[in-house]
Structure formats: C-alpha cells, structure tokens
Motif scaffolding. Structure first.
Motif, PDB file in Angstrom:
ATOM      1  N   LYS A 265      41.226  44.820  12.553  1.00 19.83           N
ATOM      2  CA  LYS A 265      40.318  43.873  13.213  1.00 19.83           C
ATOM      3  C   LYS A 265      41.098  43.013  14.210  1.00 19.83           C
ATOM      4  N   PRO A 266      41.465  43.574  15.374  1.00 20.95           N
ATOM      5  CA  PRO A 266      42.245  42.799  16.358  1.00 20.95           C
ATOM      6  C   PRO A 266      41.380  41.764  17.071  1.00 20.95           C
ATOM      7  N   ALA A 267      42.020  40.695  17.525  1.00 26.05           N
ATOM      8  CA  ALA A 267      41.361  39.652  18.304  1.00 26.05           C
ATOM      9  C   ALA A 267      42.283  39.276  19.458  1.00 26.05           C
ATOM     10  N   ALA A 268      41.734  38.640  20.484  1.00 21.71           N
ATOM     11  CA  ALA A 268      42.548  38.309  21.657  1.00 21.71           C
ATOM     12  C   ALA A 268      42.021  37.069  22.360  1.00 21.71           C
ATOM     13  N   THR A 269      42.950  36.341  22.995  1.00 23.96           N
ATOM     14  CA  THR A 269      42.586  35.262  23.915  1.00 23.96           C
ATOM     15  C   THR A 269      43.431  35.432  25.173  1.00 23.96           C
ATOM     16  N   MET A 270      42.897  34.991  26.306  1.00 19.24           N
ATOM     17  CA  MET A 270      43.633  35.107  27.564  1.00 19.24           C
ATOM     18  C   MET A 270      42.971  34.276  28.644  1.00 19.24           C
ATOM     19  N   GLU A 271      43.722  34.043  29.726  1.00 21.03           N
ATOM     20  CA  GLU A 271      43.184  33.404  30.921  1.00 21.03           C
ATOM     21  C   GLU A 271      43.249  34.402  32.066  1.00 21.03           C
ATOM     22  N   VAL A 272      42.239  34.376  32.923  1.00 18.62           N
ATOM     23  CA  VAL A 272      42.236  35.240  34.095  1.00 18.62           C
ATOM     24  C   VAL A 272      42.006  34.385  35.337  1.00 18.62           C
ATOM     25  N   SER A 273      42.700  34.690  36.409  1.00 21.41           N
ATOM     26  CA  SER A 273      42.449  34.042  37.698  1.00 21.41           C
ATOM     27  C   SER A 273      41.767  35.060  38.600  1.00 21.41           C
ATOM     28  N   LEU A 274      40.819  34.580  39.408  1.00 23.85           N
ATOM     29  CA  LEU A 274      39.963  35.473  40.173  1.00 23.85           C
ATOM     30  C   LEU A 274      40.368  35.571  41.629  1.00 23.85           C
ATOM     31  N   LYS A 275      40.009  36.684  42.242  1.00 21.22           N
ATOM     32  CA  LYS A 275      40.177  36.843  43.674  1.00 21.22           C
ATOM     33  C   LYS A 275      39.063  36.075  44.401  1.00 21.22           C
ATOM     34  N   THR A 276      39.289  35.740  45.641  1.00 19.16           N
ATOM     35  CA  THR A 276      38.301  35.014  46.422  1.00 19.16           C
ATOM     36  C   THR A 276      37.005  35.818  46.508  1.00 19.16           C
ATOM     37  N   GLY A 277      35.913  35.145  46.221  1.00 18.90           N
ATOM     38  CA  GLY A 277      34.609  35.800  46.299  1.00 18.90           C
ATOM     39  C   GLY A 277      34.242  36.616  45.083  1.00 18.90           C
ATOM     40  N   ALA A 278      35.021  36.530  44.020  1.00 14.35           N
ATOM     41  CA  ALA A 278      34.748  37.317  42.811  1.00 14.35           C
ATOM     42  C   ALA A 278      33.486  36.811  42.117  1.00 14.35           C
ATOM     43  N   ASP A 279      32.818  37.706  41.411  1.00  6.76           N
ATOM     44  CA  ASP A 279      31.616  37.331  40.662  1.00  6.76           C
ATOM     45  C   ASP A 279      32.042  36.732  39.321  1.00  6.76           C
ATOM     46  N   TYR A 280      32.211  35.409  39.310  1.00  6.89           N
ATOM     47  CA  TYR A 280      32.717  34.748  38.101  1.00  6.89           C
ATOM     48  C   TYR A 280      31.705  34.788  36.968  1.00  6.89           C
ATOM     49  N   ARG A 281      30.420  35.000  37.286  1.00  6.45           N
ATOM     50  CA  ARG A 281      29.387  34.960  36.243  1.00  6.45           C
ATOM     51  C   ARG A 281      29.502  36.117  35.257  1.00  6.45           C
ATOM     52  N   THR A 282      30.048  37.246  35.706  1.00  9.25           N
ATOM     53  CA  THR A 282      30.094  38.435  34.837  1.00  9.25           C
ATOM     54  C   THR A 282      31.501  38.855  34.454  1.00  9.25           C
ATOM     55  N   VAL A 283      32.527  38.189  34.999  1.00  8.34           N
ATOM     56  CA  VAL A 283      33.886  38.685  34.806  1.00  8.34           C
ATOM     57  C   VAL A 283      34.315  38.644  33.340  1.00  8.34           C
ATOM     58  N   SER A 284      33.937  37.580  32.615  1.00  8.56           N
ATOM     59  CA  SER A 284      34.349  37.488  31.210  1.00  8.56           C
ATOM     60  C   SER A 284      33.770  38.619  30.381  1.00  8.56           C
ATOM     61  N   THR A 301      38.285  35.938  23.508  1.00 10.25           N
ATOM     62  CA  THR A 301      37.951  34.726  24.252  1.00 10.25           C
ATOM     63  C   THR A 301      38.638  34.809  25.607  1.00 10.25           C
ATOM     64  N   VAL A 302      37.849  34.789  26.677  1.00 12.97           N
ATOM     65  CA  VAL A 302      38.383  34.943  28.031  1.00 12.97           C
ATOM     66  C   VAL A 302      38.018  33.694  28.838  1.00 12.97           C
ATOM     67  N   GLU A 303      39.025  32.978  29.292  1.00 14.15           N
ATOM     68  CA  GLU A 303      38.801  31.780  30.100  1.00 14.15           C
ATOM     69  C   GLU A 303      39.219  32.042  31.545  1.00 14.15           C
ATOM     70  N   ILE A 304      38.546  31.373  32.464  1.00 11.11           N
ATOM     71  CA  ILE A 304      38.863  31.525  33.886  1.00 11.11           C
ATOM     72  C   ILE A 304      39.724  30.356  34.343  1.00 11.11           C
ATOM     73  N   ASP A 305      40.841  30.683  34.972  1.00 13.32           N
ATOM     74  CA  ASP A 305      41.747  29.679  35.534  1.00 13.32           C
ATOM     75  C   ASP A 305      41.379  29.471  37.004  1.00 13.32           C
ATOM     76  N   TRP A 306      40.886  28.261  37.318  1.00 12.31           N
ATOM     77  CA  TRP A 306      40.428  27.964  38.674  1.00 12.31           C
ATOM     78  C   TRP A 306      41.507  27.274  39.516  1.00 12.31           C
ATOM     79  N   ALA A 307      42.743  27.201  39.033  1.00 10.48           N
ATOM     80  CA  ALA A 307      43.778  26.423  39.713  1.00 10.48           C
ATOM     81  C   ALA A 307      43.973  26.838  41.167  1.00 10.48           C
ATOM     82  N   ASN A 308      43.945  28.129  41.448  1.00 13.61           N
ATOM     83  CA  ASN A 308      44.201  28.603  42.814  1.00 13.61           C
ATOM     84  C   ASN A 308      42.945  28.622  43.691  1.00 13.61           C
ATOM     85  N   HIS A 309      41.775  28.453  43.060  1.00 14.91           N
ATOM     86  CA  HIS A 309      40.512  28.450  43.806  1.00 14.91           C
ATOM     87  C   HIS A 309      39.625  27.313  43.308  1.00 14.91           C
ATOM     88  N   PRO A 310      40.074  26.072  43.411  1.00 18.73           N
ATOM     89  CA  PRO A 310      39.298  24.965  42.850  1.00 18.73           C
ATOM     90  C   PRO A 310      37.918  24.824  43.481  1.00 18.73           C
TER      91      PRO A 310
END
Length: 322
Positions: A265-284, A301-310
């Motif tokens: 029963k594996p589990a995972a957490t991570m952060e992802v940063s998006l490319k410009t214009g990416a569809d953030y609503r469905t990426v997770s 659990t997948v979180e979006i890092d907005w640091a480069n695209h505030p």
C-alpha cells in the motif's frame, strides 16, 4: 511555505488531496480471508503436533521443521490480520486505520524467529558432540503427516486470489516448508536404515537456514515500512522523470516522498511547478492518475508550487481583482 531561494511558495491547490479519509481500507474478498484463516488453523495445529512429536521422538529436525511451520503460520496470521483489520475504517486518531498492525506483528515475529534459530543451532552443535537417540518410526510418521498438511494448505491457498501480495507470500512460505518436511522424512529413513543419528542435527541446521532467510526478509520488510522507506520497486528519480514525461504541463517535480502504509500500500506526496499557461485545474488529478497506473500508488497528495508563476495563482488573481 518558502522555497530554497526565499520566495513565497503558494500551495493553495488542495484538490491534490482530493480523497476521502475513510477510503484507505483495502477491498478484499471474503474468500481470501476464509482460505487464509483455515490454512492458518491447519498449519498452527500441526505445528504444535510436530513440536510434540519432535520432543517425544528426540528429533531436532522435527523441532526445526515445526519452527519453519511457525513462519508459515505467522505469514498466514499476518495475511488474515491484513484482511480483517485492513477493513476497519480510519478515524480521527488513526487516519490510516489499523493497516500497520500487520507490520508490527511481522517485526515481533521476526525477532522471535531469530531467537528460535539461535536455540536450534546451539542444540544441534551439542548433539553433534553428544548424539541423542532418535525414534525413526515416529519421526517418519510425523514428517509424512506434515508433508500432507502442507500440500493441503498449498492447494487451499490456491483457491484464493493468488495475485494478492499476502496470498502469494503465504504460498511461498508453504512451498518452503514442503522442503522441510521432505528433509525430515529423509533423515528418518537414513536413521532407520543406517542408525546414523548425526543427520538429524545436520538437517535441523539446514532447516534453520530456511527459517533465518524467512525471518530476515520479514524483519527487513517490517523495518523498511516502519522507517517509512521508499518501496523497493520504486526509484524516485525514475518516478520524477515519468511524471514529467507523462504530464506535459509540469515543469518540475520536487519534495517527493514515497513510503508504504503497510505491505503493498504505497503512498506519496510531492510538489509540482507548472509551465506557463498550464491547466492547473486538472494537473493534480492527472499526476495522481499517472502514479496509480504506473506505480499502484492509490494515496497521493500533490501540491502546486506557484513560486515561479505567482501571477498564475488563482488566489493571487482574486486578491488583485482579476
């Protein structure tokens, strides 16, 4: 949260955690639980009978084989516990339910088996220097009965879901114990025909090696899970690359943690940063689907890092009235 460069990291996308806290319990068939429980009852009962037979006949090989059957009984008991307690719903105090009970029991069982191997090895050395008489007839009878029981348990387990990790593990344990029963039969025949009793402690040491191997695998697996180590079939760099190749909207994957809640029963957490214009609503959801399909990770659990695209952050847009 702040990234390593000191920039603010907005992690507002809680859709990455879109799951019900009461959905972690694995769905297993009642047939699996039934065949494992019956197999455990047969194995544990004969284990006691074989231990008594070994003591009465003076055969250390039978005692060692009883110890090996203990590993089988433990494997079956742990599989049953995983089925039974794994269905218990989580609550506010145990958000993953009781699934780790199997791992704790496996850890204790492994330590017990190490102690058993140490005792059998010590007793075998003593008997090599001071041979004991062995009753070959009772020893042969008990060993043959043990072989029959192991064959019966093997075919019973085959009636369950053989693709399930716990059923497969139990089948491997029973196959190993078949060898132990055959070794005890050979020892009984040799003693009966030649009277050479040292074969009994020699074979008991060989059987102890089987116990030691099973105990070490059990201990290593339990410690790996308790230490929340990465499952052996998952390589973090390969996982990151697979996500980047599969979900084109993602620019980078960081802070990846993968562990096991319990066996299989594996589990995972991570952060992802998006490319410009990416569809953030469905990426997770797309990342979680990829993890489930490629690595059988059902809890992520997948979180979006907005640091480069505030400016792309939806909450930032609301805050600025956009």
């Amino acid at each position: 949260m702040t990234n390593q460069h000191g920039h603010s990291t907005h992690t507002h996308d809680h859709s990455g955690h879109g799951h019900d806290h009461h959905s972690h319990a694995p769905q297993v068939g009642e047939n699996n639980e039934r065949v494992v429980l019956v197999g455990f009852a047969l194995t544990a009962s004969f284990m006691v009978a074989e231990l008594i037979g070994g003591i009465l006949s003076g055969s250390l090989a039978l005692v060692a084989d009883a110890g090996h059957m203990l590993t089988d009984a433990a494997a079956l008991a742990l599989a049953w516990a995983a089925f039974r307690f794994g269905r218990k719903l989580s609550d506010s105090k145990r958000t993953f339910g009781y699934m780790r009970l199997e791992v704790l029991a496996g850890f204790v069982n492994a330590i017990t088996l190490f102690a058993l191997v140490a005792w059998i090895t010590y007793e075998a050395i003593q008997r090599l220097f001071a041979p004991h008489s062995v009753l070959a007839g009772p020893m042969f009878l008990v060993a043959v009965l043990g072989l029959v029981v192991n064959i019966a348990v093997f075919f019973m387990l085959r009636q369950g879901d053989t693709d399930h990790v716990n059923i497969r593990g139990a089948l491997l344990h029973v196959l190993g114990d078949l060898l132990g029963s055959v070794a005890a039969i050979v020892a009984a025949v040799v003693i009966y025909l030649t009277g050479w009793t040292p074969i009994d402690p020699i074979l008991s040491v060989l059987l102890s090696a089987l116990i030691l191997r099973a105990a070490w695998a059990l201990l290593r697996n339990a410690v790996q899970i308790l230490m929340e180590g990465t499952p052996g079939n998952i390589e973090i760099d390969a996982l990151r690359k697979h996500i980047l190749d599969t979900v084109p909207d993602i620019e980078d994957v960081s802070h990846v943690h993968v562990w096991s809640i319990t066996s299989g029963k594996p589990a995972a957490t991570m952060e992802v940063s998006l490319k410009t214009g990416a569809d953030y609503r469905t990426v997770s959801e797309r990342v979680k689907k990829t993890l489930a399909q490629r690595y059988a990770i059902g809890h992520a659990t997948v979180e979006i890092d907005w640091a480069n695209h505030p400016r792309d952050c939806p909450l930032s847009e609301q805050a600025h009235g956009h």
